[in-house]
Design a protein around this motif. Sequence first.
Motif, PDB file in Angstrom:
ATOM      1  N   ASP A 195       0.831  -1.214   0.000  1.00 44.03           N
ATOM      2  CA  ASP A 195       0.000   0.000   0.000  1.00 44.03           C
ATOM      3  C   ASP A 195       0.864   1.261   0.000  1.00 44.03           C
ATOM      4  O   ASP A 195       0.471   2.290  -0.571  1.00 44.03           O
ATOM      5  CB  ASP A 195      -0.930   0.007   1.216  1.00 44.03           C
ATOM      6  N   ALA A 196       2.047   1.199   0.636  1.00 46.72           N
ATOM      7  CA  ALA A 196       2.921   2.374   0.709  1.00 46.72           C
ATOM      8  C   ALA A 196       3.453   2.776  -0.659  1.00 46.72           C
ATOM      9  O   ALA A 196       3.768   3.950  -0.890  1.00 46.72           O
ATOM     10  CB  ALA A 196       4.079   2.109   1.661  1.00 46.72           C
ATOM     11  N   VAL A 197       3.547   1.804  -1.602  1.00 49.46           N
ATOM     12  CA  VAL A 197       4.012   2.127  -2.959  1.00 49.46           C
ATOM     13  C   VAL A 197       2.824   2.287  -3.907  1.00 49.46           C
ATOM     14  O   VAL A 197       2.976   2.261  -5.125  1.00 49.46           O
ATOM     15  CB  VAL A 197       4.993   1.055  -3.489  1.00 49.46           C
ATOM     16  N   ASN A 198       1.621   2.410  -3.311  1.00 44.93           N
ATOM     17  CA  ASN A 198       0.382   2.591  -4.091  1.00 44.93           C
ATOM     18  C   ASN A 198       0.042   1.392  -4.959  1.00 44.93           C
ATOM     19  O   ASN A 198      -0.511   1.538  -6.056  1.00 44.93           O
ATOM     20  CB  ASN A 198       0.468   3.859  -4.953  1.00 44.93           C
ATOM     21  N   GLY A 199       0.368   0.207  -4.464  1.00 44.04           N
ATOM     22  CA  GLY A 199      -0.023  -1.020  -5.150  1.00 44.04           C
ATOM     23  C   GLY A 199       1.005  -1.501  -6.157  1.00 44.04           C
ATOM     24  O   GLY A 199       1.943  -0.789  -6.518  1.00 44.04           O
ATOM     25  N   VAL A 200       0.840  -2.760  -6.593  1.00 49.32           N
ATOM     26  CA  VAL A 200       1.716  -3.356  -7.605  1.00 49.32           C
ATOM     27  C   VAL A 200       0.857  -3.914  -8.733  1.00 49.32           C
ATOM     28  O   VAL A 200      -0.252  -4.398  -8.521  1.00 49.32           O
ATOM     29  CB  VAL A 200       2.586  -4.488  -7.012  1.00 49.32           C
ATOM     30  N   GLU A 201       1.391  -3.836  -9.937  1.00 53.59           N
ATOM     31  CA  GLU A 201       0.652  -4.308 -11.114  1.00 53.59           C
ATOM     32  C   GLU A 201       1.013  -5.761 -11.390  1.00 53.59           C
ATOM     33  O   GLU A 201       2.184  -6.102 -11.570  1.00 53.59           O
ATOM     34  CB  GLU A 201       0.975  -3.438 -12.325  1.00 53.59           C
ATOM     35  N   ILE A 202       0.001  -6.628 -11.427  1.00 52.30           N
ATOM     36  CA  ILE A 202       0.195  -8.074 -11.587  1.00 52.30           C
ATOM     37  C   ILE A 202      -0.776  -8.600 -12.643  1.00 52.30           C
ATOM     38  O   ILE A 202      -1.925  -8.161 -12.719  1.00 52.30           O
ATOM     39  CB  ILE A 202      -0.047  -8.816 -10.251  1.00 52.30           C
ATOM     40  N   TYR A 203      -0.303  -9.572 -13.414  1.00 52.68           N
ATOM     41  CA  TYR A 203      -1.183 -10.254 -14.366  1.00 52.68           C
ATOM     42  C   TYR A 203      -1.632 -11.581 -13.755  1.00 52.68           C
ATOM     43  O   TYR A 203      -0.809 -12.406 -13.365  1.00 52.68           O
ATOM     44  CB  TYR A 203      -0.478 -10.514 -15.697  1.00 52.68           C
ATOM     45  N   VAL A 204      -2.944 -11.787 -13.663  1.00 61.97           N
ATOM     46  CA  VAL A 204      -3.526 -13.012 -13.110  1.00 61.97           C
ATOM     47  C   VAL A 204      -4.037 -13.865 -14.269  1.00 61.97           C
ATOM     48  O   VAL A 204      -4.893 -13.421 -15.038  1.00 61.97           O
ATOM     49  CB  VAL A 204      -4.676 -12.682 -12.135  1.00 61.97           C
ATOM     50  N   GLU A 205      -3.507 -15.081 -14.392  1.00 65.21           N
ATOM     51  CA  GLU A 205      -3.851 -15.925 -15.531  1.00 65.21           C
ATOM     52  C   GLU A 205      -5.316 -16.347 -15.517  1.00 65.21           C
ATOM     53  O   GLU A 205      -5.982 -16.362 -16.549  1.00 65.21           O
ATOM     54  CB  GLU A 205      -2.960 -17.162 -15.568  1.00 65.21           C
ATOM     55  N   ARG A 206      -5.809 -16.748 -14.360  1.00 64.59           N
ATOM     56  CA  ARG A 206      -7.198 -17.186 -14.257  1.00 64.59           C
ATOM     57  C   ARG A 206      -7.768 -16.740 -12.907  1.00 64.59           C
ATOM     58  O   ARG A 206      -7.020 -16.479 -11.972  1.00 64.59           O
ATOM     59  CB  ARG A 206      -7.316 -18.696 -14.421  1.00 64.59           C
ATOM     60  N   ARG A 207      -9.082 -16.649 -12.846  1.00 57.92           N
ATOM     61  CA  ARG A 207      -9.728 -16.179 -11.617  1.00 57.92           C
ATOM     62  C   ARG A 207      -9.332 -17.040 -10.422  1.00 57.92           C
ATOM     63  O   ARG A 207      -9.274 -18.264 -10.504  1.00 57.92           O
ATOM     64  CB  ARG A 207     -11.249 -16.211 -11.781  1.00 57.92           C
ATOM     65  N   MET A 208      -9.081 -16.377  -9.316  1.00 63.00           N
ATOM     66  CA  MET A 208      -8.754 -17.055  -8.071  1.00 63.00           C
ATOM     67  C   MET A 208      -9.920 -16.865  -7.105  1.00 63.00           C
ATOM     68  O   MET A 208     -10.167 -15.750  -6.648  1.00 63.00           O
ATOM     69  CB  MET A 208      -7.468 -16.479  -7.458  1.00 63.00           C
ATOM     70  N   PHE A 209     -10.600 -17.958  -6.803  1.00 64.73           N
ATOM     71  CA  PHE A 209     -11.751 -17.882  -5.910  1.00 64.73           C
ATOM     72  C   PHE A 209     -11.625 -18.959  -4.847  1.00 64.73           C
ATOM     73  O   PHE A 209     -11.417 -20.130  -5.145  1.00 64.73           O
ATOM     74  CB  PHE A 209     -13.056 -18.070  -6.675  1.00 64.73           C
ATOM     75  N   TYR A 210     -11.738 -18.521  -3.600  1.00 62.40           N
ATOM     76  CA  TYR A 210     -11.575 -19.467  -2.487  1.00 62.40           C
ATOM     77  C   TYR A 210     -12.196 -18.849  -1.247  1.00 62.40           C
ATOM     78  O   TYR A 210     -11.865 -17.726  -0.863  1.00 62.40           O
ATOM     79  CB  TYR A 210     -10.088 -19.744  -2.263  1.00 62.40           C
ATOM     80  N   CYS A 211     -13.121 -19.574  -0.625  1.00 61.54           N
ATOM     81  CA  CYS A 211     -13.752 -19.085   0.599  1.00 61.54           C
ATOM     82  C   CYS A 211     -13.877 -20.246   1.572  1.00 61.54           C
ATOM     83  O   CYS A 211     -14.516 -21.262   1.265  1.00 61.54           O
ATOM     84  CB  CYS A 211     -15.130 -18.487   0.305  1.00 61.54           C
ATOM     85  N   THR A 212     -13.242 -20.125   2.730  1.00 57.26           N
ATOM     86  CA  THR A 212     -13.286 -21.197   3.717  1.00 57.26           C
ATOM     87  C   THR A 212     -12.961 -20.634   5.091  1.00 57.26           C
ATOM     88  O   THR A 212     -12.486 -19.513   5.228  1.00 57.26           O
ATOM     89  CB  THR A 212     -12.284 -22.314   3.365  1.00 57.26           C
ATOM     90  N   ARG A 213     -13.241 -21.419   6.124  1.00 54.97           N
ATOM     91  CA  ARG A 213     -12.859 -21.048   7.479  1.00 54.97           C
ATOM     92  C   ARG A 213     -11.478 -21.623   7.777  1.00 54.97           C
ATOM     93  O   ARG A 213     -11.203 -22.787   7.489  1.00 54.97           O
ATOM     94  CB  ARG A 213     -13.875 -21.588   8.495  1.00 54.97           C
ATOM     95  N   LEU A 214     -10.624 -20.793   8.350  1.00 57.34           N
ATOM     96  CA  LEU A 214      -9.259 -21.218   8.637  1.00 57.34           C
ATOM     97  C   LEU A 214      -8.764 -20.508   9.885  1.00 57.34           C
ATOM     98  O   LEU A 214      -8.843 -19.285   9.986  1.00 57.34           O
ATOM     99  CB  LEU A 214      -8.337 -20.895   7.446  1.00 57.34           C
ATOM    100  N   HIS A 215      -8.254 -21.305  10.857  1.00 55.37           N
ATOM    101  CA  HIS A 215      -7.704 -20.761  12.102  1.00 55.37           C
ATOM    102  C   HIS A 215      -8.701 -19.852  12.820  1.00 55.37           C
ATOM    103  O   HIS A 215      -8.343 -18.802  13.353  1.00 55.37           O
ATOM    104  CB  HIS A 215      -6.421 -19.984  11.822  1.00 55.37           C
ATOM    105  N   GLY A 216      -9.964 -20.245  12.816  1.00 52.27           N
ATOM    106  CA  GLY A 216     -10.962 -19.471  13.531  1.00 52.27           C
ATOM    107  C   GLY A 216     -11.480 -18.266  12.784  1.00 52.27           C
ATOM    108  O   GLY A 216     -12.340 -17.533  13.279  1.00 52.27           O
ATOM    109  N   GLY A 217     -10.977 -18.019  11.559  1.00 50.64           N
ATOM    110  CA  GLY A 217     -11.438 -16.891  10.751  1.00 50.64           C
ATOM    111  C   GLY A 217     -11.913 -17.379   9.396  1.00 50.64           C
ATOM    112  O   GLY A 217     -12.005 -18.573   9.131  1.00 50.64           O
ATOM    113  N   VAL A 218     -12.223 -16.433   8.544  1.00 52.75           N
ATOM    114  CA  VAL A 218     -12.711 -16.757   7.206  1.00 52.75           C
ATOM    115  C   VAL A 218     -11.705 -16.247   6.181  1.00 52.75           C
ATOM    116  O   VAL A 218     -11.298 -15.085   6.213  1.00 52.75           O
ATOM    117  CB  VAL A 218     -14.086 -16.121   6.940  1.00 52.75           C
ATOM    118  N   VAL A 219     -11.264 -17.131   5.285  1.00 51.61           N
ATOM    119  CA  VAL A 219     -10.404 -16.751   4.176  1.00 51.61           C
ATOM    120  C   VAL A 219     -11.283 -16.588   2.948  1.00 51.61           C
ATOM    121  O   VAL A 219     -11.901 -17.542   2.483  1.00 51.61           O
ATOM    122  CB  VAL A 219      -9.317 -17.813   3.918  1.00 51.61           C
ATOM    123  N   ASP A 220     -11.387 -15.382   2.462  1.00 51.86           N
ATOM    124  CA  ASP A 220     -12.256 -15.076   1.324  1.00 51.86           C
ATOM    125  C   ASP A 220     -11.408 -14.427   0.234  1.00 51.86           C
ATOM    126  O   ASP A 220     -11.014 -13.269   0.340  1.00 51.86           O
ATOM    127  CB  ASP A 220     -13.385 -14.147   1.758  1.00 51.86           C
TER     128      ASP A 220
END
Length: 357
Positions: A195-220
């Motif tokens: 965030d301090a460098v105002n973000g980084v530009e990345i190319y994502v090959e395919r959509r990344m979708f994952y939602c689960t509970r982990l270590h007492g929290g939710v990974v979304d």
Amino acid sequence: MLKKISIRRMIIAFSITLVAVIAVAGGVYAAIRALMNPPAPNVGPYIEVWHRPPGSGRNTASNNTGSSPNTSSSSSNHNYEPPPEVVTRIPRKHSQFFTFLIVGLDEQSLVDALIVGSFDARENEVNVISIPRDTRLDVQRTNRKPWASYNAGRSGGRGHEGGIAQVKSDVQSLIGFEPDFYVVIDFRAFERMVDAVNGVEIYVERRMFYCTRLHGGVVDIDIPAGRQLMSGRTALNFARYRRTITDFGRMENQQQLITALFQELLTPRTILRIPELIGIYRDYANTNLSLSDMLWFANQLPGIVSGNISTYTLPIARTERQGWYEMPCEEGILELVNRTVNPFARDITAEMLRIVR
């Protein structure tokens, strides 16, 4: 009387101003010296290689310890004296070749990313090697992997110092030397840096979708495909995502982020924010880099070009399905380490590694 009081106040004011000027001048002088003087390599100017007598086991390497490994004889002749050991001191390539260990921890202090890097300030070259979290370590009485090294070192009340000491020891067993400097960062530090460098530009090959509970929290995690400017939180999710990719795929994503972050750091607008980045390091990262070390390395950034930044993955010979271990490839490791991050004037040899075959 009034005149005397005025003169006294003037003297006091002048004295305070003079002290302030001296303090500022001293601070500026210290900062300039920090930018001019390269850090002393933490490991030292040479590595000691002890050649043991034939049949007494592998050679060992130590960094500036000045002490010989313990030897013992199983001979029934109590008057037997083993041949004397010979020590060879291997000097560093030069005083401005530095090595780094970067450890990324998750919420449970498990190692989520493990990276060895080098910076050659003379050639302005950066090399980065990612170590798979499931690499098989040569550890007695346990089948530990690198992801558990930090917590294993902290056990028994040894705390952070024990944790980083264990990680360094395990990494040295794989690459043959202990890196000069270490940086241990958690998720908050990584997010804030991006965030301090105002973000980084990345190319994502395919959509990344994952939602689960982990270590007492939710990974979304939900990152669309395509090129995009990632915030700190999105970049962190990109680095951690493993739903539809292997651990090697995760390391490729992490390397892509490292390269993008480096490229962003090399831009003029970001170089002006280096004091903020150093502040994040000091507040959220645990490191043996001093403030003057950070200033010196920050001053070297303008000399690096993106083409001089190379990323690699520790060579793996095979995957053992039982327990899911990545078995290190000794020959490949020696070739890669000696070509990239080896800080010494002589090649690392097989005798300096501790690898399960």
